[in-house]
Design a protein around this motif. Sequence first.
Motif: not given
Length: 562
Positions: A270-272, A279-281, A294-295
């Motif tokens: 999970v990128a927040t 979020f890009d990649e 996808a984040s």
Amino acid sequence: MEKMKYLAIALALLLSSSLTTTAPALAASVVTPVAETEFGTDTINHEVNMPETVGVGDLLIVLFANDGSATVVTPGGWTQLASDANGQAVTLSVYYKIAAGTEGGTTVNFVTSATEQAAAQVYRITDWHGTTPPEISTAVIGADATPDPASLDPAGWDVADTLWLAVAGQDRGNQAGTTAYPGNYTDGTSTLSSDTNQGCRILSARRELAVASEDPGAFTIPALEQWVAFTIGVRPAPYNLTTSSTEGGSVTSPGEGVFTYEMVTVVDLVATPGEGYRFDEWTGDVGNIADVYASETTITVNGDYEITANFIAWCDLTINSTVGGNVTIPGEGLFPDYDAGTVVDLVATPDEGYRFVEWTGDVGNIADVNAVSTTITMNGDYKITANFIAQYDLTIDSTVGGNVTTPGEGVFPNYDAGTVVDLVATPGEGYRFDEWTGDVGNIADVNAAATTITMNGDYSVTANFVEESPTPPPWGSGGGCFIATAAYGTPTAKQINVLREFRDDVLLKSNVGSQFVALYYRFSPPIADVIAGNEILRTLVRELLVNPIVWVVEATGDMWRN
């Protein structure tokens, strides 16, 4: 018939041996060359050679076979995995130790309860799990030519690149003939205590295979003998997942740093993003990430991976315009969430009667601030304005007697509001400039032939010219006398000089005065002739007309001379 039977067995052994040469090499846990020790005489002390090089944390596995059924004392610091005997014929024992790093080139004494010949093999294994001990199958005991280790299903292990060892210990082992190892197992190693009937032999081979359980299959030995066989499993090292992020956010699951996982573990990612970012990649070792864009996604850990969550700043673009036009691309107002680095087209469209001037505001990243169609590169929150200016027409005309030489005559369109335009009116011969008429509110001096007009609207102006009066001759000169000369009887009287000065400084400097002088010169000569021929008329004109006029002119001299 008996000969054909042994020929068939020999052929099968040759084919089995040739197939083992094509088995794949290990890819996960690493095994260095096996250290072998042979004890060809009966003794209770068996100093087993350790590998020449041993590192801290290496896994050492000792395979120890002794002739007979004597038990083995486990050396200090070692752990026994198994020890099983086949009657009075042969005993096979397995031990392991996590190395301290000081074992290289040393020996370890394996003491038997009775004097026995023995053989030993020592495996040094690196890149293993580190904390999970090796597992061993139950012993299989037999008395034939095909020692066959039991299958092994290590408890709680995931499907991973496990190192599998197939091990057999047999009685004697000094028979001539071919030995074959389980299919797909490589690096077969055979260690014989001595070439006597009282000897023993250890056989081992290895394979790396990502399965949850393994049944190696059988060895083949040259003769029927009593044997003990095991399957050993060595768990591979866990993998490191290293996560990081660029500016603008963080990896909130599993966090950032180094995380250890068993093979084939599916890890949630999970990128927040932080405020003002998106979020890009995911970048880096992303081959096993379900969706790199996808984040919230997953990664299947099958190796050491380093991945980075990449974030991009959101940028807001606010666009306005002045009176006289608008921004048609992308429009006007607030345009939020442009990616940093995005190039945005800008098009400003002026209304009728206006023209585009320039872009103002946060214009550092506008390609051309003076172009009606340009671009802006978004690297921050920007506010910009399209500026327009009104344009006006100037219509110029003139009366008879001259023309406007600057800027000319006719219609001059598209002057920017506030433009100061030079005006020059040039009279023709016999004429002089009189004044400007029309929309003259913004003309600097309507009575000046050379002046300016400030364009703040559509204006129409006319340069006016009047006919020039003839140049007056000196009073009383020429072929006839004017009235004053006739009255005084001479053109040099001081009173005539006063009147001449008044004529030049006052009368000739106004339209009315110039017209009066012109009429005077047209009608006075015949009157002057009558006066000059009659002394009584001369006296009356001088005393009653000319002298009073001169007196008034002189009395007001301070006013008209200044």
